[in-house]
Design an enzyme around this catalytic site. Structure first.
Site, PDB file in Angstrom:
ATOM      1  N   SER A  53       0.067   1.113  -6.591  1.00 30.87           N
ATOM      2  CA  SER A  53      -0.885   0.746  -5.832  1.00 30.87           C
ATOM      3  C   SER A  53      -1.580  -0.613  -5.096  1.00 30.87           C
ATOM      4  O   SER A  53      -0.762  -1.772  -5.379  1.00 30.87           O
ATOM      5  CB  SER A  53      -1.720   1.861  -5.714  1.00 30.87           C
ATOM      6  OG  SER A  53      -2.465   2.221  -4.172  1.00 30.87           O
ATOM      7  N   ASP A  75      -3.063   8.294  -9.120  1.00 33.57           N
ATOM      8  CA  ASP A  75      -1.662   8.914  -8.455  1.00 33.57           C
ATOM      9  C   ASP A  75      -0.306   8.648  -9.409  1.00 33.57           C
ATOM     10  O   ASP A  75      -0.313   7.724  -9.937  1.00 33.57           O
ATOM     11  CB  ASP A  75      -1.715   8.512  -7.084  1.00 33.57           C
ATOM     12  CG  ASP A  75      -1.009   9.061  -6.633  1.00 33.57           C
ATOM     13  OD1 ASP A  75       0.433  10.557  -6.327  1.00 33.57           O
ATOM     14  OD2 ASP A  75       0.374   8.861  -5.301  1.00 33.57           O
ATOM     15  N   HIS A  95       1.750   2.761  -2.682  1.00 34.70           N
ATOM     16  CA  HIS A  95       0.102   3.345  -1.738  1.00 34.70           C
ATOM     17  C   HIS A  95       0.789   1.561  -0.757  1.00 34.70           C
ATOM     18  O   HIS A  95       0.642   0.331  -1.060  1.00 34.70           O
ATOM     19  CB  HIS A  95      -0.174   3.289  -2.151  1.00 34.70           C
ATOM     20  CG  HIS A  95      -0.737   4.487  -3.324  1.00 34.70           C
ATOM     21  ND1 HIS A  95      -1.521   4.770  -4.148  1.00 34.70           N
ATOM     22  CD2 HIS A  95       0.322   5.695  -3.320  1.00 34.70           C
ATOM     23  CE1 HIS A  95      -1.203   5.750  -4.807  1.00 34.70           C
ATOM     24  NE2 HIS A  95      -0.583   6.440  -4.106  1.00 34.70           N
TER      25      HIS A  95
END
Length: 194
Positions: A15, A139, A42
């Site tokens: 991310s 996540d 992400h």
């Protein structure tokens, strides 16, 4: 074709700070002897517009945006299409195909690292290798935990080299990580997994 027994599949989840990590290690990968690599990063923008073409230009390995029902191949890196989840499914001849879906699948992120990692855990089991790298939040933690439970190998980026240590830290705290690594070690671990 990727065979179920004896062949590895690598998954990477990132991310915040992840684009810098990808630019650091992907160009260092050789053009052969690499298991298929599936990456969820992400991003609020479509990586296929500028980032992936830039990676392709700098790299020796095949890099592509995955297509639904595509059979995965060695020496290839796959990214999901923008705002879609990426999963895999075993097919009858012991190879694996890509599943692309835009359904929310009960997750905040799209694409979701947990969705990819959990499908790998279920389909590839002990032949899966997962890297959870720099990023905010958690996540990927559930998914990498599933990979560990099913016999796969797990890695997390260390705090010193992470722009944001949230995702790796969450996984490390659960005791599900086999090895904590610096970004400079990613290439070596990928090559040694073949």
């Amino acid at each position: 074709m990727i065979k179920r027994y004896g062949s590895k599949i690598i998954v990477i989840g990132l991310s915040t700070g992840g684009l810098d990590v990808l630019e650091n290690f992907i160009p260092k990968l050789p053009s052969n002897k690499i298991p298929p690599i599936l990456i969820v990063q992400h991003s609020s923008r479509d990586l296929s517009k500028t980032f992936i073409p830039k990676l392709i230009e700098k790299s020796n390995i095949d890099i592509k945006v995955a297509k639904n029902n595509e059979i995965i191949k060695e020496n290839t890196i796959y990214f999901p299409p923008f705002n879609n989840h990426l999963l895999i499914k075993e097919v009858e001849n012991d190879s694996y195909k890509i599943i692309i879906t835009s359904n929310n699948l009960h997750t905040f992120h799209k694409p979701s690292i947990d969705i990819l990692f959990s499908s790998i855990a279920e389909e590839v089991k002990q032949n899966s290798i997962a890297f959870i790298l720099t990023g905010m939040g958690n996540d990927g933690v559930k998914g990498i935990s599933n990979i560990k439970k099913n016999g796969g190998k797990t890695f997390a980026q260390n705090e010193l080299s992470s722009k944001v240590f949230g995702m790796p830290k969450s996984a490390i705290k659960l005791g599900i990580i086999d090895k904590i690594i610096d970004i400079d070690e990613i290439v070596r671990e990928v090559i040694s997994s073949y």
